[in-house]
Every structure is written in structure tokens, then in C-alpha cells.
Write an enzyme that holds these catalytic residues in place. Structure first.
Site, mmCIF file in Angstrom:
data_model
loop_
_atom_site.group_PDB
_atom_site.id
_atom_site.type_symbol
_atom_site.label_atom_id
_atom_site.label_comp_id
_atom_site.label_asym_id
_atom_site.label_seq_id
_atom_site.Cartn_x
_atom_site.Cartn_y
_atom_site.Cartn_z
ATOM 1 N N ARG A 92 8.577 17.666 -2.664
ATOM 2 C CA ARG A 92 7.424 17.675 -1.750
ATOM 3 C C ARG A 92 6.519 16.462 -1.907
ATOM 4 N NH1 ARG A 92 7.401 23.099 -3.036
ATOM 5 N NH2 ARG A 92 8.345 24.338 -1.396
ATOM 6 N N LYS A 147 3.817 4.883 7.362
ATOM 7 C CA LYS A 147 4.888 5.491 8.157
ATOM 8 C C LYS A 147 6.206 5.232 7.457
ATOM 9 C CE LYS A 147 3.184 5.365 12.924
ATOM 10 N NZ LYS A 147 3.454 4.824 14.278
ATOM 11 N N GLU A 157 5.208 -10.162 14.610
ATOM 12 C CA GLU A 157 4.288 -9.035 14.393
ATOM 13 C C GLU A 157 2.883 -9.529 14.021
ATOM 14 O OE1 GLU A 157 4.896 -5.897 15.038
ATOM 15 O OE2 GLU A 157 7.036 -5.496 14.783
ATOM 16 N N LYS A 191 -3.922 -4.471 10.016
ATOM 17 C CA LYS A 191 -3.144 -3.227 10.039
ATOM 18 C C LYS A 191 -3.848 -2.151 9.207
ATOM 19 C CE LYS A 191 0.934 -0.758 10.276
ATOM 20 N NZ LYS A 191 2.393 -0.756 10.318
ATOM 21 N N GLU A 198 -2.096 8.058 14.358
ATOM 22 C CA GLU A 198 -1.851 7.635 15.732
ATOM 23 C C GLU A 198 -2.301 8.706 16.719
ATOM 24 O OE1 GLU A 198 1.880 5.667 16.147
ATOM 25 O OE2 GLU A 198 1.629 5.389 18.286
ATOM 26 N N ARG A 237 -4.490 3.073 16.743
ATOM 27 C CA ARG A 237 -3.190 2.701 16.171
ATOM 28 C C ARG A 237 -2.122 2.473 17.251
ATOM 29 N NH1 ARG A 237 -0.336 4.840 10.518
ATOM 30 N NH2 ARG A 237 1.307 3.295 10.582
ATOM 31 N N ASN A 247 1.377 -0.755 19.227
ATOM 32 C CA ASN A 247 2.640 -0.683 19.966
ATOM 33 C C ASN A 247 2.765 -1.766 21.027
ATOM 34 O OD1 ASN A 247 3.671 1.484 18.567
ATOM 35 N ND2 ASN A 247 2.731 2.990 19.928
ATOM 36 N N HIS A 283 6.068 -3.127 22.182
ATOM 37 C CA HIS A 283 7.129 -2.291 21.611
ATOM 38 C C HIS A 283 7.842 -1.384 22.610
ATOM 39 C CE1 HIS A 283 5.781 -3.892 17.874
ATOM 40 N NE2 HIS A 283 6.628 -3.171 17.180
ATOM 41 N N HIS A 338 11.789 -1.583 22.318
ATOM 42 C CA HIS A 338 12.713 -0.498 21.985
ATOM 43 C C HIS A 338 13.817 -0.388 23.027
ATOM 44 C CE1 HIS A 338 9.247 1.302 19.458
ATOM 45 N NE2 HIS A 338 10.027 0.549 18.716
ATOM 46 N N HIS A 389 14.274 -7.116 15.618
ATOM 47 C CA HIS A 389 13.126 -6.345 16.109
ATOM 48 C C HIS A 389 11.985 -7.263 16.575
ATOM 49 C CE1 HIS A 389 10.157 -3.190 16.483
ATOM 50 N NE2 HIS A 389 9.374 -3.834 15.632
HETATM 51 N N1 LIG Z 1 7.216 1.840 8.715
HETATM 52 C C1 LIG Z 1 6.745 1.009 9.606
HETATM 53 O O1 LIG Z 1 5.568 1.033 9.955
HETATM 54 C C2 LIG Z 1 7.676 -0.007 10.184
HETATM 55 C C3 LIG Z 1 7.157 -1.040 10.974
HETATM 56 C C4 LIG Z 1 8.050 -1.994 11.460
HETATM 57 C C5 LIG Z 1 9.393 -1.905 11.167
HETATM 58 N N2 LIG Z 1 9.853 -0.885 10.401
HETATM 59 C C6 LIG Z 1 11.280 -0.797 10.050
HETATM 60 O O2 LIG Z 1 11.612 -1.903 9.238
HETATM 61 C C7 LIG Z 1 12.983 -2.239 9.428
HETATM 62 C C8 LIG Z 1 13.089 -3.701 9.705
HETATM 63 O O3 LIG Z 1 12.550 -4.390 8.599
HETATM 64 P P1 LIG Z 1 12.998 -5.875 8.251
HETATM 65 O O4 LIG Z 1 12.862 -6.735 9.436
HETATM 66 O O5 LIG Z 1 12.278 -6.226 7.008
HETATM 67 O O6 LIG Z 1 14.585 -5.728 8.066
HETATM 68 P P2 LIG Z 1 15.500 -5.444 6.797
HETATM 69 O O7 LIG Z 1 14.833 -4.619 5.794
HETATM 70 O O8 LIG Z 1 16.785 -4.957 7.353
HETATM 71 O O9 LIG Z 1 15.702 -6.912 6.192
HETATM 72 C C9 LIG Z 1 16.278 -7.922 6.992
HETATM 73 C C10 LIG Z 1 17.345 -8.694 6.224
HETATM 74 O O10 LIG Z 1 16.732 -9.578 5.296
HETATM 75 C C11 LIG Z 1 17.305 -9.401 3.996
HETATM 76 N N3 LIG Z 1 16.258 -9.744 3.047
HETATM 77 C C12 LIG Z 1 15.147 -9.038 2.763
HETATM 78 N N4 LIG Z 1 14.344 -9.735 1.965
HETATM 79 C C13 LIG Z 1 14.961 -10.897 1.709
HETATM 80 C C14 LIG Z 1 14.614 -12.049 0.944
HETATM 81 N N5 LIG Z 1 13.455 -12.139 0.316
HETATM 82 N N6 LIG Z 1 15.494 -13.071 0.887
HETATM 83 C C15 LIG Z 1 16.669 -12.988 1.561
HETATM 84 N N7 LIG Z 1 17.026 -11.956 2.308
HETATM 85 C C16 LIG Z 1 16.192 -10.921 2.380
HETATM 86 C C17 LIG Z 1 17.746 -7.971 4.003
HETATM 87 O O11 LIG Z 1 18.722 -7.756 3.029
HETATM 88 C C18 LIG Z 1 18.267 -7.815 5.421
HETATM 89 O O12 LIG Z 1 19.569 -8.328 5.539
HETATM 90 C C19 LIG Z 1 13.482 -1.361 10.551
HETATM 91 O O13 LIG Z 1 14.192 -0.283 10.000
HETATM 92 C C20 LIG Z 1 12.204 -0.873 11.214
HETATM 93 O O14 LIG Z 1 12.378 0.368 11.844
HETATM 94 C C21 LIG Z 1 9.011 0.059 9.908
HETATM 95 ZN ZN LIG Z 2 7.317 -3.620 15.262
#
Ligand SMILES: NC(=O)c1ccc[n+]([C@@H]2O[C@H](COP(=O)([O-])OP(=O)(O)OC[C@H]3O[C@@H](n4cnc5c(N)ncnc54)[C@H](O)[C@@H]3O)[C@@H](O)[C@H]2O)c1
Ligand SMILES: [Zn+2]
Length: 353
Positions: free
Chosen positions: A97, A119, A161, A203, A213, A219, A223, A226, A230, A243
Site C-alpha cells: 500500500r 503521477k 516540455e 511544474k 488535476e 494542472r 496538457n 498533448h 497523443h 513524445h
Molecule cells: N509521470 C509523468 O508526469 C510523466 C510526464 C511525461 C512523460 N511521462 C512518461 O515518461 C516516459 C518517457 O520518458 P523519457 O522521454 O525520459 O523516455 P525513456 O525513459 O524511455 O528514456 C528515453 C531513452 O533514453 C535512454 N536514456 C535515459 N537516460 C539516459 C542517459 N542519461 N544517457 C543515455 N541514455 C539515456 C533510455 O534508456 C531510453 O532509451 C513515457 O513513458 C511517458 O509516459 C510521465
Molecule cells: Zn508530455
């Protein structure tokens, strides 16, 4: 990082969750630091890619935590990009939990966006981020040096972003990016630190005012870009387009619509587009048929013509939401602008799925 984790969580055991490339590069120093601070520290490596953000993977994590005897005095440490952060955070939110977790974001996107705000969640086969929770990290530990190994394309996508937050909330940050985006991308210390700090502060402030949200909350404004992003990600099968790239396209479209609706003054979209293109981000939507976009926009809406809270700029530095139907978001003549901004010579989407 070890001392700070110990101080903020009081944990005796830490489990660092990461992906292979980061396990080699950064996990050893994180584990050493945690151990030096008196924690038992373990490492769990999951495969790279968003496919790891799954319930199956969460379940495996639970098993590992049970094997290691982790209880509420443990802490999960997400070392990686947003994928690792969302997965680890969701496991932490639900195991027993809820146990504490810490974010060590290593992508620009995770630093300025995903790691802040609480999130967490995983994907289902039928859609992204359909299962999740709100679970605030005890600590977000950002080491800008980790960006040194992040590919330029990923850095640019993360910067999208930052541009989003500037366009929606902070005209001064936007001006700063207009002057310094190149330096930020090149990881020049001063400009990079300023951009990351400001983006995180925006943020954090937005989340402080509206953590969950709420309907009328601020919040939602995060978006911006977005809704169509999406749709683009759905249509491209979450490959090819990152993304942040999809968000860039979505923001430009929203800014144009905003001008059409006389919500934003003329020139808003052009200014936004110019900055995004300077960063190397695509700004034109991939060429799928309009009906494909409309179907993607309708996907999570029960009624066919249900209105979507579409976030549009009121100008640079301010955003608002306008209730629009999918058909109003993408009016019939939405392609009337010359598509000179298209990615290179090959229109994206030409290859279909
Ligand atoms: N929780 C939230 O509020 C929120 C907001 C935006 C996105 N997200 C989520 O985040 C994810 C996308 O995140 P992302 O863009 O960081 O992608 P990711 O975590 O997939 O990383 C992108 C790539 O970069 C590589 N990588 C990471 N750090 C590195 C470094 N320092 N050096 C070399 N390579 C590195 C990873 O291995 C991967 O191949 C999605 O799942 C999305 O839904 C969540
Ligand atoms: Zn985003």
C-alpha cells in the site's frame, strides 16, 4: 545522493531500478553512494523501452522486493528516464500500500516533467498510462552531468516540455529560450541549469496548486500540445515520433487554432514554431487522413462529439482551455497552410503503419 536518500526516507534498504545502459554507466556510483550512507542497496535492471511500463513488469518488481525482504522501511530509487520513473513509482505506490520512492531522472524530459508531480503508472495493451496513482517522490535528485550521454534528439524532445511550460506560463522563460535554446541543447551549464530549474519550479508550483488535476484546475494547462500529441503517438504506434516531438506538433497546431479563434494574437503560432524549429523539433502533424486523427481524438471519449478541454495559448506565456469537439480541433481545412515545415523531404506517416 545516498546521504540525502537516507535523510529523507530513513530507509535501511534501497532498491535501484534502472535500464541496462544506465546500469552500466550510473548505477555503480549511485549504489556506492547509498551504501556509504549505510543502506543495503540492490539493483534491478528492466529492459529499455516503454513496453517495460507494464503490469507484468510491476509484478516482477513485487517479487524481487519480496525476495529481498523489502518492507515499509525500504525505498525504491528510479534511475532513468520517465519510463523507469513511472514504473518504479507505480510499484512504490502499490507495494504494501505504498513505500517511499526517489527519482533520479536521467533524461531532460524526466528532469523537467515526469519526475516532478507524483503521477506514476503503467500502460495497458489498449492504451498508454491507463493505470496509475498519485505518489509523490520523497526526493528528486537531478544530476545534469548524466545528460552528457543522452542523444541530441532525446535532449531536443525534452526541451519541448520546457518550451511548453514557458509558452503556457512564463513569457520570460520563453524569451530566455529564444536566446539560449542552442546553449541548453549543447548542455552549457548556466543556461541548462536555469532552464531545468525554472521548468521544475513551474511544474512544482502548478502541482502544488492542483495536485490531482481538478476540473477547473491549473494542472490541466500542462496538457498544452498533448491532445494532438497523443493522437500522433497512437497513429504512429509510439515509434518513430518521440513524445516531445509529438508535443511540439500539437502545440503549434493548438496555437494556430487559437489564432483562428481569436483567443491568441496573430504571430503567436509563428513565434512558437520558430523556437521549436530552432531546437530541431518537427512542427507539422504527420500526414494521416483527417478521419484517422478524429478517431484517435475520440478514443477516450464516450460520445462521438463530446467536447475536449483543448488547451490553447492566449499569447506567449499564458494558456487557457477551450471546449472543442474533435471536428473543431481539426477543422476540415486544417491543412490549408503550406506544409513547408514538414520533416525533411519525406512526409512522416507516408509509410503508413
Ligand atoms: N509521470 C509523468 O508526469 C510523466 C510526464 C511525461 C512523460 N511521462 C512518461 O515518461 C516516459 C518517457 O520518458 P523519457 O522521454 O525520459 O523516455 P525513456 O525513459 O524511455 O528514456 C528515453 C531513452 O533514453 C535512454 N536514456 C535515459 N537516460 C539516459 C542517459 N542519461 N544517457 C543515455 N541514455 C539515456 C533510455 O534508456 C531510453 O532509451 C513515457 O513513458 C511517458 O509516459 C510521465
Ligand atoms: Zn508530455
Amino acid at each position: 545522493v545516498g546521504e540525502e536518500v537516507a535523510r529523507r526516507t530513513g530507509a535501511r534498504v534501497a532498491v535501484v531500478v534502472t535500464v541496462p545502459v544506465l546500469a552500466r554507466r550510473y548505477a555503480p556510483v549511485a549504489l556506492r553512494s547509498l551504501r556509504a550512507a549505510g543502506l543495503r542497496a540492490h539493483r534491478v535492471v528492466v529492459p529499455d523501452g516503454d513496453a517495460s511500463k507494464s503490469l507484468a513488469r510491476v509484478r516482477q518488481l513485487y517479487e524481487v522486493l519480496l525476495d529481498l525482504g523489502v518492507d515499509r522501511s525500504g525505498v525504491l530509487v528510479a534511475l532513468g528516464g520517465g519510463m523507469v520513473g513511472d514504473l518504479t513509482g507505480f510499484a512504490a505506490a502499490t507495494f504494501l500500500r505504498g513505500i517511499p520512492f526517489v527519482q533520479i531522472p536521467t533524461t531532460l524530459l524526466a528532469m523537467v516533467d515526469a519526475s516532478v508531480g507524483g503521477k506514476v503508472g503503467v500502460n495497458l495493451p489498449r492504451g498508454k498510462n491507463l493505470v496509475g496513482a498519485f505518489h509523490q517522490p520523497r526526493l528528486v535528485w537531478i544530476d545534469l552531468a548524466t545528460l552528457g550521454t543522452l542523444p541530441l534528439r532525446q535532449r531536443a524532445a525534452g526541451l519541448a516540455e520546457v518550451v511548453k511550460k514557458a509558452a503556457a506560463f512564463d513569457a520570460r522563460l520563453f524569451e530566455r529560450l529564444e536566446a539560449e535554446a542552442g546553449d541548453v541543447l549543447a548542455l552549457a551549464q548556466g543556461p541548462l541549469l536555469a532552464a531545468v530549474e525554472r521548468a521544475c519550479a513551474i511544474k512544482a508550483e502548478v502541482v502544488r496548486r492542483d495536485e490531482r488535476e481538478g476540473e477547473a484546475g491549473v494542472r490541466r494547462l500542462l496538457n498544452f500540445g498533448h491532445t494532438l500529441a497523443h493522437a500522433v503517438e497512437t497513429l504512429t504506434g509510439y515509434r518513430r515520433v518521440l513524445h516531445g516531438e509529438a508535443v511540439a506538433m500539437g502545440m503549434v497546431h493548438a496555437a494556430r487554432r487559437s489564432e483562428d479563434l481569436a483567443v491568441a494574437p496573430a504571430g503567436t503560432a509563428a513565434r512558437l514554431e520558430a523556437l521549436l524549429r530552432r531546437i530541431g523539433l518537427p512542427t507539422e502533424l504527420p500526414r494521416f487522413p483527417r478521419r484517422a486523427y478524429l478517431a484517435a481524438l475520440r478514443v477516450d471519449k464516450k460520445r462521438r462529439d463530446a467536447r475536449i478541454d483543448y488547451i490553447v495559448p492566449r499569447g506567449i506565456g499564458s494558456a487557457t482551455s477551450v471546449p472543442l469537439t474533435p471536428a473543431e480541433i481539426l477543422p476540415a481545412r486544417w491543412r490549408r497552410r503550406p506544409a513547408e515545415g514538414c520533416l525533411g523531404s519525406e512526409p512522416m506517416g507516408a509509410r503508413g503503419r
